[in-house]
Design a protein around this motif. Structure first.
Motif, mmCIF file in Angstrom:
data_model
loop_
_atom_site.group_PDB
_atom_site.id
_atom_site.type_symbol
_atom_site.label_atom_id
_atom_site.label_comp_id
_atom_site.label_asym_id
_atom_site.label_seq_id
_atom_site.Cartn_x
_atom_site.Cartn_y
_atom_site.Cartn_z
ATOM 1 N N LEU A 41 18.762 -35.919 28.339
ATOM 2 C CA LEU A 41 17.373 -36.295 28.068
ATOM 3 C C LEU A 41 16.807 -37.152 29.191
ATOM 4 C CD1 LEU A 41 17.522 -36.955 24.217
ATOM 5 C CD2 LEU A 41 16.507 -35.007 25.403
ATOM 6 N N GLY A 42 17.700 -37.801 29.934
ATOM 7 C CA GLY A 42 17.261 -38.568 31.094
ATOM 8 C C GLY A 42 16.994 -37.668 32.292
ATOM 9 N N GLY A 43 17.148 -36.364 32.101
ATOM 10 C CA GLY A 43 16.816 -35.418 33.162
ATOM 11 C C GLY A 43 17.903 -35.225 34.200
ATOM 12 N N ARG A 44 19.137 -35.648 33.879
ATOM 13 C CA ARG A 44 20.197 -35.542 34.878
ATOM 14 C C ARG A 44 21.084 -34.330 34.648
ATOM 15 N NH1 ARG A 44 23.369 -40.971 35.521
ATOM 16 N NH2 ARG A 44 24.386 -39.597 37.026
ATOM 17 N N ASP A 45 21.612 -33.814 35.759
ATOM 18 C CA ASP A 45 22.586 -32.726 35.646
ATOM 19 C C ASP A 45 23.839 -33.253 34.956
ATOM 20 O OD1 ASP A 45 20.907 -31.008 36.850
ATOM 21 O OD2 ASP A 45 21.931 -30.966 38.800
ATOM 22 N N THR A 197 30.006 -27.415 42.601
ATOM 23 C CA THR A 197 29.499 -26.976 43.897
ATOM 24 C C THR A 197 28.718 -25.669 43.796
ATOM 25 O OG1 THR A 197 31.611 -25.938 44.357
ATOM 26 C CG2 THR A 197 31.289 -28.119 45.274
ATOM 27 N N GLN A 198 29.241 -24.741 43.042
ATOM 28 C CA GLN A 198 28.571 -23.438 43.019
ATOM 29 C C GLN A 198 27.234 -23.459 42.285
ATOM 30 O OE1 GLN A 198 30.692 -19.850 42.640
ATOM 31 N NE2 GLN A 198 32.694 -20.814 42.845
ATOM 32 N N LEU A 199 27.117 -24.339 41.315
ATOM 33 C CA LEU A 199 25.823 -24.422 40.618
ATOM 34 C C LEU A 199 24.855 -25.351 41.348
ATOM 35 C CD1 LEU A 199 26.849 -24.667 36.835
ATOM 36 C CD2 LEU A 199 25.746 -22.742 37.973
ATOM 37 N N ASN A 200 25.306 -25.903 42.486
ATOM 38 C CA ASN A 200 24.483 -26.852 43.246
ATOM 39 C C ASN A 200 24.003 -28.009 42.389
ATOM 40 O OD1 ASN A 200 24.521 -25.287 45.650
ATOM 41 N ND2 ASN A 200 23.014 -23.921 44.688
ATOM 42 N N LEU A 201 24.878 -28.519 41.564
ATOM 43 C CA LEU A 201 24.465 -29.618 40.687
ATOM 44 C C LEU A 201 24.199 -30.863 41.519
ATOM 45 C CD1 LEU A 201 26.794 -29.168 37.583
ATOM 46 C CD2 LEU A 201 24.551 -28.168 38.076
ATOM 47 N N HIS A 202 23.207 -31.611 41.071
ATOM 48 C CA HIS A 202 22.809 -32.799 41.811
ATOM 49 C C HIS A 202 23.398 -34.044 41.162
ATOM 50 C CE1 HIS A 202 20.476 -35.507 44.192
ATOM 51 N NE2 HIS A 202 19.912 -36.019 43.107
ATOM 52 N N GLU A 203 24.351 -34.670 41.851
ATOM 53 C CA GLU A 203 25.034 -35.869 41.337
ATOM 54 C C GLU A 203 25.255 -35.810 39.826
ATOM 55 O OE1 GLU A 203 22.795 -39.265 42.544
ATOM 56 O OE2 GLU A 203 23.079 -38.839 44.683
ATOM 57 N N PRO A 204 25.972 -34.800 39.398
ATOM 58 C CA PRO A 204 26.117 -34.635 37.950
ATOM 59 C C PRO A 204 27.001 -35.712 37.345
ATOM 60 C CG PRO A 204 27.603 -33.175 39.090
ATOM 61 C CD PRO A 204 26.784 -33.847 40.162
ATOM 62 N N LYS A 205 26.740 -36.030 36.105
ATOM 63 C CA LYS A 205 27.644 -36.898 35.379
ATOM 64 C C LYS A 205 28.626 -35.981 34.637
ATOM 65 C CE LYS A 205 27.979 -41.038 32.839
ATOM 66 N NZ LYS A 205 27.432 -42.169 32.213
ATOM 67 N N VAL A 206 29.907 -36.259 34.817
ATOM 68 C CA VAL A 206 30.911 -35.394 34.200
ATOM 69 C C VAL A 206 31.470 -36.072 32.946
ATOM 70 C CG1 VAL A 206 33.127 -34.227 34.528
ATOM 71 C CG2 VAL A 206 31.518 -34.430 36.445
#
Ligand code: ADP
Ligand code: ZN
Length: 752
Positions: A41-45, A197-206
């Motif tokens: 909801l915060g708009g993050r990957d 990497t392949q999904l080009n995620l931007h600084e995702p939280k895992v």
């Protein structure tokens, strides 16, 4: 498309929680779900690594529901999409899917609904998503987020690689500001890296959740007589759907055929069948028309069936990853489930050949090492869940209480003499016999193999006749595992004594053995482990609760058939179990059951309440006691106090309307017809209102002389009598509603 999630996440979390209750009927997020949702909801990957059944769907469905616009979900399998969309609709959430199975005109309708903002979730296959025109169409849709389900399909390291998935990286370029959430039940390092990497995620939280599945009872059994063990188990669980995994297509078919001869609704499933055949078997299983599927590992990947109650492995799996994934198909609803692995040494030998054949040496080495870990798990004498989780680099600090070892810890004894008998028999038969023949010799059997070899002449012949076959089988396997002999599989699986074995034979070494445990014992908790196990055990067979659960399941099946959806879409087993235990017969009570949201209550609530009432023992709100006649005083007092103070007691408009009609002089039947409600609902209203202290004309339901008769009967039976006893005692002259009303009336008379 611009970022649609500009609201601060903290503002949306309460809405998310409300949506969870309203649409899914759940009170709380599971560990991590809340954090994940907040992050999205915060708009993050976001990357979510959670085991099967962990509750991944909620992680993107709730953000979809509380955000503006449509969440586009990429899902690899048509069956999976259909399932999820059906489940969403049953919860009252607008969802649809577009894939090759959907016709053009229907696709157009769905597309229109998406553009006009009427769809909360749109499921698409990866090919469709990236096809010409579709991306352009998506530009006209207000997309809240992308959810990539089964994201491990992107990794060629994984077991389920799908080339189409590798194209999904394009999404980020087309929609740079829309958050992406990737979800999978595969947690290994390489897969995770590929996803990011392949999904080009931007600084995702895992988010990596625990891979423990505490509701699955882990059991390993000896490999002898597997088919009868299976039949026996199914006989003791005649309603429980399950899967038997085996290695070969032929075994699949034979086992399924055997089960059928026992009257079990079983089908087989393997890659040698046509897609139509496979589809039909899968569908029948989803609908609970087939109880058992005997399958090669190909089965189960694309299905969401949450009420699989048990999984068995007829053969030893190649490695723990595969085993864990397969048992994970049991108990996705969180209700108690069972995994049984049949294990014998011969399986290890066979499997060793299979995993090393025709593969490069390095691979063979790796496969063998993995197989050995599997073998260690099967032979373990300590908590199996600890071993499993440890394999996945997780530590369990306490014994799990829900595996065969924890439930029935093996006791050890000095087995030196037993071992010496077996070793001596091997020695005297010149190390030419395999396990079965050795047992026959020890037990003094007179069959062809024994007589032909002249083994009835050796000194140890019959030396072990005091022990049954299964005990010997277990002890010889323990000796094998302890390295007293090995199996020369190139010599017809003959047993050969090792140096260590000779030491035991000569009395230079002693050998502790674990007492053999018969199979069923492993399913039952011991006294010591009961506490831990109770969290994961169902109502005992034959109890009123178990009987009601069965009835509820049958009703669920009838409704599902009528509506053409799988039974678990109506309600999960976990939900029905809670209903059977709580017996809710009011709106408030029913909505308090985990898994009953608003929409499901509207659609099914009445039918289930009716059944519970008919079963003769519903607990009306505000009571929480077993018998209507033993309603605890404080609760009533509180209800009355609430009434006078106008406190925050839930107002029930529908109940109020029923009471008004009653006061106008209508009978319950009239009210039912007039209001289009089931008669049982009307009666529930009347009872609940009366219990809360409202004035009703009791004589409309039970006359004075009848009240007297019921009172007398009650006095005769005593205060502990249940409603059912009373019903029987009065020879079914009164229905439960009358008995309940009379009970309340008497209580009022007594001034309670
Ligand atoms: P996964 O996709 O991870 O395999 P699902 O999303 O299908 O798991 O969820 C598994 C089961 O758990 C479903 O029956 C789901 O409704 C239920 N579930 C999910 N979240 C919750 C929750 N917060 N409380 C209770 N049950 C939940
Ligand atoms: Zn354990």
């Amino acid at each position: 498309m611009s970022d649609t999630l500009t609201t601060a996440p903290t503002d949306l979390l309460p809405a998310a929680r409300q949506a969870l209750k309203r649409y899914y009927g759940y009170d709380n997020f599971r560990p991590m779900q809340g954090d994940i949702i907040q992050n999205i909801l915060g708009g993050r990957d976001t990357v979510v690594l959670m085991p099967t059944g962990g509750g991944k769907s909620v992680c993107f469905q709730i953000p979809a529901v509380v955000s503006e616009g449509t969440c586009v979900v990429v899902s690899p399998l048509i069956a999976l999409m259909k399932d999820q969309v059906e489940a969403l609709k049953a919860n009252g959430i607008a969802a649809a899917y577009i894939n090759s199975s959907v016709g053009q005109s229907e696709s157009n309708d769905i597309a229109r609904a998406a553009v006009s903002g009427h769809l909360k979730l749109l499921y698409v296959s990866p090919e469709k998503l990236l096809s010409e025109g579709f991306l352009q169409f998506l530009n006209r849709v207000n997309i809240s987020l992308f959810a990539i389900d089964e994201a491990h399909c992107i990794s060629s390291w994984g077991h389920d690689f799908r080339p189409e998935y590798t194209q999904l990286g394009a999404l980020r370029n087309h929609f740079p500001n829309t958050p992406i959430i990737a979800l999978t039940a595969t947690a290994d390092r390489l897969t995770k890296r590929d996803i990011i990497t392949q999904l080009n995620l931007h600084e995702p939280k895992v988010f990596l959740s625990s891979f423990d599945r505490p509701n699955i009872n882990l059991i390993v059994r000896g490999g002898q007589d597997r088919i009868n063990s299976i039949i026996d188990y199914i006989g003791r669980h005649p309603q429980d759907p399950g899967i038997v995994y085996c290695l070969s297509r032929k075994t699949c078919e034979t086992i399924a055929a055997k089960l059928k001869t026992k009257g079990i609704k079983a089908g087989h499933y393997h890659a040698g069948m046509t897609p139509n055949q496979r589809g039909a078997v899968q569908e029948a299983f989803l609908q609970d028309d087939l109880q058992v599927i005997v399958a090669t590992i190909a089965f189960g990947m694309g299905i969401d069936k949450s009420n699989v109650r048990w999984v068995m492995h007829y053969n030893l799996p190649k490695n723990i990853e595969g085993y864990y994934q397969e048992i994970g198909r049991a108990g996705r609803d969180g209700a108690p489930s069972t995994a049984i692995l049949f294990y014998s040494f011969a399986d290890v030998m066979q499997m060793r050949e299979m995993v090393t054949k025709d593969v490069p040496a390095r691979q063979a080495q790796l496969n063998t090492a993995k197989l050995e870990r599997m073998q260690q798990f099967a032979e373990a004498a300590s908590c199996r869940r600890k071993i499993l989780l440890n394999y996945f680099s997780e530590t369990l600090h306490e014994e799990c209480g829900n595996c065969d070892i924890c439930r029935n810890p093996p006791t050890t004894f000095d087995g030196t003499l037993i071992a010496q008998k077996a070793l001596s028999a091997v020695f005297r038969s010149r190390e030419k016999v395999a396990i079965n023949l050795l047992i026959d010799i020890l037990r003094g059997m007179r069959n062809q193999a024994v007589l032909q070899g002249g083994y009835d002449q050796i000194k140890t012949y019959g030396a072990g006749s005091d022990l049954p076959y299964l005990d010997w089988y277990s002890y010889i396997h323990q000796m094998l595992n302890d390295g007293l002999f090995y199996i020369a599989y190139e010599e017809g699986y003959a047993l050969k004594i090792t140096e260590r074995g000779h030491q035991v034979l000569k009395g230079q070494l002693t050998l502790p053995l674990k007492k053999f445990q018969p199979a069923e014992k492993a399913e039952k908790p011991t006294r010591a482990s009961k506490k831990a196990a109770s969290a994961a055990s169902t109502a005992a067979v034959g109890t009123p609760e178990a009987q009601l659960f069965d009835k509820l399941r049958r009703l669920r099946k009838a409704i599902a058939d009528e509506q053409g959806v799988p039974p678990y879409v109506v309600f999960s087993d976990a939900t029905l179990q809670e209903m059977a235990a709580e017996r809710p017969v009011s709106r408030v009570g029913m909505l308090g059951i985990s898994g009953v949201g608003m929409k499901k209550f509207e659609t099914y609530g009445e039918a289930f309440i009716k059944l519970i009432l008919e079963d003769g023992g519903g607990q009306y709100v505000p009571s929480d006691s077993d018998s209507m006649f033993n309603e605890p005083r404080p609760r009533l007092a509180k209800a009355a106090a609430d009434k006078t103070a106008g406190a925050d007691k839930p107002v029930n408009d529908s109940e109020d309307a029923t009471v008004q009609f009653h006061q106008m002089g209508l009978t319950p039947e009239d009210i039912s017809e007039r209001r289009g409600l089931a008669l049982s609902t009307v009666k529930t209203h009347l009872y609940t209102a009366y219990a809360k202290g409202r004035e009703l004309r009791i004589q409309d339901f039970v006359s004075d002389s009848e009240l007297a008769e019921i009172l007398t009967a009650r006095a005769q039976l005593g205060n502990d009598a249940s409603l059912r006893d009373l019903f029987d005692h009065l020879r079914e002259k009164y229905d439960y509603f009358q008995l309940r009303m009379a009970g309340l009336y008497h209580k009022r008379l007594r001034g309670q």
